[in-house]
Scaffold this active site. Sequence first.
Site, mmCIF file in Angstrom:
data_model
loop_
_atom_site.group_PDB
_atom_site.id
_atom_site.type_symbol
_atom_site.label_atom_id
_atom_site.label_comp_id
_atom_site.label_asym_id
_atom_site.label_seq_id
_atom_site.Cartn_x
_atom_site.Cartn_y
_atom_site.Cartn_z
ATOM 1 N N LYS A 109 68.941 7.579 -54.586
ATOM 2 C CA LYS A 109 68.257 7.154 -55.814
ATOM 3 C C LYS A 109 68.838 5.812 -56.218
ATOM 4 C CE LYS A 109 65.229 9.165 -58.605
ATOM 5 N NZ LYS A 109 64.318 10.187 -58.113
ATOM 6 N N GLY A 220 55.041 13.593 -71.566
ATOM 7 C CA GLY A 220 55.121 12.434 -70.686
ATOM 8 C C GLY A 220 53.753 12.141 -70.103
ATOM 9 N N GLY A 222 53.113 9.351 -67.972
ATOM 10 C CA GLY A 222 53.264 8.317 -66.941
ATOM 11 C C GLY A 222 52.519 8.775 -65.700
ATOM 12 N N ASN A 223 52.942 8.300 -64.548
ATOM 13 C CA ASN A 223 52.228 8.639 -63.314
ATOM 14 C C ASN A 223 52.091 10.154 -63.125
ATOM 15 O OD1 ASN A 223 52.416 9.488 -60.329
ATOM 16 N ND2 ASN A 223 51.586 7.436 -60.209
ATOM 17 N N ALA A 224 53.206 10.884 -63.251
ATOM 18 C CA ALA A 224 53.175 12.328 -62.980
ATOM 19 C C ALA A 224 52.368 13.076 -64.048
ATOM 20 C CB ALA A 224 54.603 12.870 -62.901
ATOM 21 N N GLY A 225 52.679 12.845 -65.314
ATOM 22 C CA GLY A 225 52.018 13.583 -66.405
ATOM 23 C C GLY A 225 50.524 13.303 -66.477
#
Length: 418
Positions: A109, A220, A222-225
């Site tokens: 990471k 959230g 963002g991309n995932a949510g």
Amino acid sequence: MASILDDAVAKFKNNLKYYSEKDNSFSLTDFDLKSMTIPSKTISVNFPLKTSKGFKIFHAYRVHFNTERGPAKGGIRYHSKVDLDEVSALSLWMSLKNALMNLPYGGGKGGIEINPKEYSDQDIEKISREFVRQMHLIIGPETDIPAPDVYTNPQIMAWMSDEYNKIKGKKVPAAFTGKPISAGGSEARSYSTAMGGFYVLKKAAEEYKIPKNATIAIQGFGNAGRNFAEIASKQGYNIIAVSDSKGGIYNKDGLNIEKLIKHKRTQPVSTFPGKRISNEELLETDVDVLVPAALENVITEKNANKIKAKIILELANGPISEKADEILFKRKIIVLPDILANAGGVTVSYFEWLQNKKNQHWKETKVLKNLEERMSETFKILFNDYVQKFNVSFRIAAYAHAAKRIIKAKKKAEGCIE
Ligand code: GLU
């Protein structure tokens, strides 16, 4: 909150200890545990750059864990709260996630301490290219393969990949994943974290008889949510609450996700029609499924007793603290843990890496079929061989299964076993 890494290590160790009390055939020495939870490589750099806001010094990190199973693999995060402690915890989780999914990788990471919203696109490009100039010696398809994470995206991966190719004097597409399709990216990678999470929920819904129109709250956007909201609502789920960093919105009859996604292009979700709620209230909403899809440690011992959801699908990395994890387990709330629930991202990254190495481009249907198979198979192993058999949580199951694979690789590397 104390150290995120310390909390992550405590959560890992305590869950494994609990498991070893249930399964006599499982035992780990203190040395095994120590060797799994200590970073194998830690790089921290500081670089000054001239930006549109003047000269700034940037602090950036890259950390590896458990690389005996293969090269370090994991994203790069741009966030004002990034530090070595957070990046280390995220890297440990990547090593567990990659082992659990049986991907031939260790954990990696990276991150830059920056609020990307304060900088122009040109600044972000310059900073991203400089990150690669600083880190290129450890990056490579067989050593360390970065990808997007919070506030990084395919465009940033394209800049990084391009910079890397320039330094090496040749095209090395497999050194980065999550690239745009035009730059060697994979179909479906852009929404694969959410898609993988949805496949996991689908399996859990079968086992726990969750109705097709169950209610969901998502923290959230963002991309995932956002992608998860879109996928789940199209499948008939009823998304009744959503939040972003500025607050949330609630509608007991369900939010129109298509309209909300359009709204979010220019405004925060909290200004969408409905009842305004805080991020804390969102987590405590009375729903069937709660989906934390933002940052670490949002469910702690302070609010774990107030959670009303029956199932928590961890699309974020580490949203539940060690103490909260224990409380939720006692309260019999089913937690589908991050290293399973959000593993769709790195799984499609693996498919991208394979495609790049073989100079192939798979169709979207092939990517999705392979993704669903892997997510479902891993769910089944955890459910049948651990959750049902030993009456443990999915987190305990996932940690035990990942730990077994990592320890086996470490012993093999040392020549201790065939
Ligand atoms: N950042 C994502 C994660 O936390 C994806 C990592 C990758 O694709 O390598 O799993």
